[in-house]
Design a protein around this motif. Structure first.
Motif, PDB file in Angstrom:
ATOM      1  N   TYR A 128      87.960  67.191  -6.370  1.00 34.50           N
ATOM      2  CA  TYR A 128      88.683  68.449  -6.116  1.00 34.50           C
ATOM      3  C   TYR A 128      88.716  69.280  -7.401  1.00 34.50           C
ATOM      4  O   TYR A 128      89.643  69.219  -8.206  1.00 34.50           O
ATOM      5  N   PHE A 137      96.185  63.201   3.675  1.00 35.49           N
ATOM      6  CA  PHE A 137      96.894  64.498   3.679  1.00 35.49           C
ATOM      7  C   PHE A 137      96.788  65.148   5.068  1.00 35.49           C
ATOM      8  O   PHE A 137      97.774  65.624   5.623  1.00 35.49           O
ATOM      9  N   ILE A 140      95.686  65.162  -4.561  1.00 37.18           N
ATOM     10  CA  ILE A 140      94.399  65.835  -4.342  1.00 37.18           C
ATOM     11  C   ILE A 140      93.995  66.623  -5.588  1.00 37.18           C
ATOM     12  O   ILE A 140      92.841  66.582  -6.023  1.00 37.18           O
ATOM     13  N   ASN A 193      93.310  80.256   2.563  1.00 38.04           N
ATOM     14  CA  ASN A 193      93.752  79.771   3.876  1.00 38.04           C
ATOM     15  C   ASN A 193      93.668  80.857   4.944  1.00 38.04           C
ATOM     16  O   ASN A 193      93.703  80.572   6.122  1.00 38.04           O
ATOM     17  N   THR A 236      92.452  63.110   0.849  1.00 36.90           N
ATOM     18  CA  THR A 236      92.486  64.298   1.705  1.00 36.90           C
ATOM     19  C   THR A 236      92.620  63.894   3.175  1.00 36.90           C
ATOM     20  O   THR A 236      93.316  64.565   3.949  1.00 36.90           O
ATOM     21  N   SER A 253      89.595  76.982   4.657  1.00 37.12           N
ATOM     22  CA  SER A 253      89.655  77.321   3.241  1.00 37.12           C
ATOM     23  C   SER A 253      88.448  78.213   2.937  1.00 37.12           C
ATOM     24  O   SER A 253      87.334  77.732   2.737  1.00 37.12           O
ATOM     25  N   TYR A 284      86.788  68.263  -0.075  1.00 31.45           N
ATOM     26  CA  TYR A 284      87.723  68.161   1.059  1.00 31.45           C
ATOM     27  C   TYR A 284      87.540  66.867   1.841  1.00 31.45           C
ATOM     28  O   TYR A 284      88.128  66.691   2.912  1.00 31.45           O
ATOM     29  N   TYR A 304     102.926  70.550   4.231  1.00 32.20           N
ATOM     30  CA  TYR A 304     103.693  70.333   2.996  1.00 32.20           C
ATOM     31  C   TYR A 304     105.128  69.865   3.217  1.00 32.20           C
ATOM     32  O   TYR A 304     106.070  70.508   2.777  1.00 32.20           O
ATOM     33  N   GLY A 314      95.780  79.291  -7.281  1.00 34.68           N
ATOM     34  CA  GLY A 314      95.519  78.154  -6.405  1.00 34.68           C
ATOM     35  C   GLY A 314      94.580  78.428  -5.256  1.00 34.68           C
ATOM     36  O   GLY A 314      94.330  77.553  -4.444  1.00 34.68           O
ATOM     37  N   SER A 315      94.060  79.649  -5.140  1.00 33.42           N
ATOM     38  CA  SER A 315      93.227  80.030  -3.997  1.00 33.42           C
ATOM     39  C   SER A 315      93.959  79.815  -2.677  1.00 33.42           C
ATOM     40  O   SER A 315      93.336  79.504  -1.656  1.00 33.42           O
ATOM     41  N   THR A 316      95.263  79.975  -2.706  1.00 34.59           N
ATOM     42  CA  THR A 316      96.042  79.929  -1.467  1.00 34.59           C
ATOM     43  C   THR A 316      95.555  81.020  -0.518  1.00 34.59           C
ATOM     44  O   THR A 316      95.588  80.862   0.701  1.00 34.59           O
ATOM     45  N   PHE A 347      99.207  66.345  -1.747  1.00 37.24           N
ATOM     46  CA  PHE A 347      98.471  67.480  -2.289  1.00 37.24           C
ATOM     47  C   PHE A 347      98.403  67.402  -3.824  1.00 37.24           C
ATOM     48  O   PHE A 347      97.356  67.671  -4.420  1.00 37.24           O
ATOM     49  N   MET A 394      88.928  71.857   8.071  1.00 31.74           N
ATOM     50  CA  MET A 394      89.388  70.479   8.237  1.00 31.74           C
ATOM     51  C   MET A 394      89.810  70.298   9.687  1.00 31.74           C
ATOM     52  O   MET A 394      90.443  71.180  10.282  1.00 31.74           O
ATOM     53  N   GLU A 430      92.862  73.252   9.215  1.00 33.85           N
ATOM     54  CA  GLU A 430      92.872  74.147   8.046  1.00 33.85           C
ATOM     55  C   GLU A 430      91.542  74.868   7.862  1.00 33.85           C
ATOM     56  O   GLU A 430      90.487  74.316   8.162  1.00 33.85           O
TER      57      GLU A 430
HETATM   58  C1  AVJ Z   1      96.240  74.852  -1.324  1.00 31.65           C
HETATM   59  C2  AVJ Z   1      95.033  76.015   0.349  1.00 31.65           C
HETATM   60  C3  AVJ Z   1      94.263  76.052  -1.890  1.00 31.65           C
HETATM   61  O1  AVJ Z   1      92.289  75.001   0.523  1.00 31.65           O
HETATM   62  O2  AVJ Z   1      91.778  73.921  -1.266  1.00 31.65           O
HETATM   63  C4  AVJ Z   1      93.235  70.988  -0.419  1.00 31.65           C
HETATM   64  C5  AVJ Z   1      94.582  73.040   0.361  1.00 31.65           C
HETATM   65  N1  AVJ Z   1      93.422  71.265   1.700  1.00 31.65           N
HETATM   66  N2  AVJ Z   1      92.572  70.000   0.203  1.00 31.65           N
HETATM   67  C6  AVJ Z   1      92.606  74.316  -0.452  1.00 31.65           C
HETATM   68  C7  AVJ Z   1      93.765  71.796   0.522  1.00 31.65           C
HETATM   69  C8  AVJ Z   1      92.713  70.176   1.484  1.00 31.65           C
HETATM   70  C9  AVJ Z   1      94.078  73.980  -0.683  1.00 31.65           C
HETATM   71  N3  AVJ Z   1      94.896  75.211  -0.873  1.00 31.65           N
END
Ligand code: AVJ
Length: 330
Positions: free
Chosen positions: A59, A219, A53, A169, A216, A285, A209, A42, A164-166, A50, A255, A283
């Motif tokens: 998405y 990204f 996305i 991660n 993506t 998710s 994704y 970021y 956001g389902s953060t 993002f 990813m 990453e």
């Molecule tokens: C921000 C972590 C919720 O995992 O869906 C989106 C990040 N990475 N596309 C996710 C993300 C690729 C996103 N988050």
């Protein structure tokens, strides 16, 4: 003599964000299985990508969560009374927050927590204009570290907001630790409203994704640009390809950046070797069932109270209560 006086002084540059990035990159690329931490996606360009996305047809999470929040806003904020505190972890632009704020009739304080000073300043300006009564009290901090809420607001009843389902991660054990940190930071009697992406057809997950437009992919590859720019790296963007996969055993989308050939890349005066098809894991998710997420929440000390989903059960918004009492177990 006090102990502090005998300690050598750390060089002034050691704790700059740039060096934290350099250390993380060198550590990740030195591993047997190469990794890079997803929090470095970021930068300005990455944040822009993002945002793109979140508007892609593939998405689904952002638009589905937004719809759930809209459909149930009155229910979700129903109990927020005068003088309460709304605390958002990783607030960014605070856009989803407006869905809740529009429905809060009481006079409350809003504490957005984010690492981006500019995002906080922009959000405060916009929200203060839209909600003149709202007391906006930003905290510039990484929410995964200890968070100290403003002392004058400490005794207020609190609702945490983590959309956001953060949380996805993090591996479930780390998610559990973070939820405990939130619970302790918010204190007894508080609530947490948290967005969690759900398990579904792997094809739907992978497309989300690995979109047709390649946003993506851009990204993911932007991380290499950032390393080139900020750490003097010489990654060749053509040398790596984006890959998204779903691991059903681990319940996560991964990813990767896949090396197209044998190559060497110089970063910070070091040289890293990549074999053809070797990947950098960038990453995770994690996806949950409703029950799996409730189990993580309970193990972290929260009581799972209510949950809202869309009609297709693609995404969920949970309401948790801190702390879990003996009566809630089971
Ligand atoms: C921000 C972590 C919720 O995992 O869906 C989106 C990040 N990475 N596309 C996710 C993300 C690729 C996103 N988050």
């Amino acid at each position: 003599m006090s102990r502090a006086q005998t300690l050598p002084k750390a060089p002034a540059h050691v704790d700059t964000p740039e060096n934290e990035f350099a250390r993380a990159v060198i550590a990740g690329l030195s591993k047997e299985k190469k990794t890079l931490p997803c929090r470095y996606f970021y930068d300005a360009r990455g944040s822009e990508l993002f945002e793109d996305i979140t508007r892609l047809p593939e998405y689904y999470p952002t638009r589905t969560e937004t719809q759930i929040l809209r459909d149930h806003a009155a229910d979700i904020v129903g109990e927020i009374g005068d003088g309460e505190l709304l605390v958002e972890f990783g607030s960014g632009s605070s856009l989803k927050t407006e869905i809740l704020l529009d429905r809060i009739a009481s006079s409350i304080a809003y504490v957005p927590i984010d690492v981006s000073q500019t995002a906080l300043a922009d959000a405060k300006r916009r929200l203060t204009k839209r909600y003149p009564e709202l007391d906006v009290r930003p905290i510039e901090a990484d929410f995964s570290r200890a968070i100290a809420l403003p002392a004058d607001l400490a005794s207020r009843r609190k609702t945490g907001f983590f959309p956001g389902s953060t949380i996805g991660n993090l591996a479930p054990s780390d998610a559990q630790s973070l939820l405990s940190i939130f619970g302790r930071a918010l204190g007894e009697g508080s609530r947490l409203i948290i967005g969690v992406d759900l398990k579904k057809d792997p094809r739907v997950l992978i497309e989300a994704y690995d979109d047709a437009e390649g946003v993506t992919a851009a990204f993911n590859l932007n991380l290499l640009h950032r390393i080139n720019r900020e750490l003097g790296g010489d990654f060749d963007e053509q040398g790596f390809r984006h890959r998204a996969l779903y691991d059903p055993a681990k319940g996560r989308v991964e990813m990767h950046l896949v090396s197209a050939r044998n190559q060497r890349v110089a970063i910070c005066g070091r040289s890293f070797r990549f074999r053809e098809n070797e990947t950098i894991h960038t990453e995770n998710s994690y996806k949950y069932t409703l029950d799996q997420f409730r189990d993580v929440a309970r193990a972290s000390g929260w009581n799972a109270k209510r949950v809202w989903t869309d009609a297709n059960k693609q995404f969920s918004v949970h309401e948790l209560i801190w702390p879990k009492t003996g009566r809630d177990i089971g």
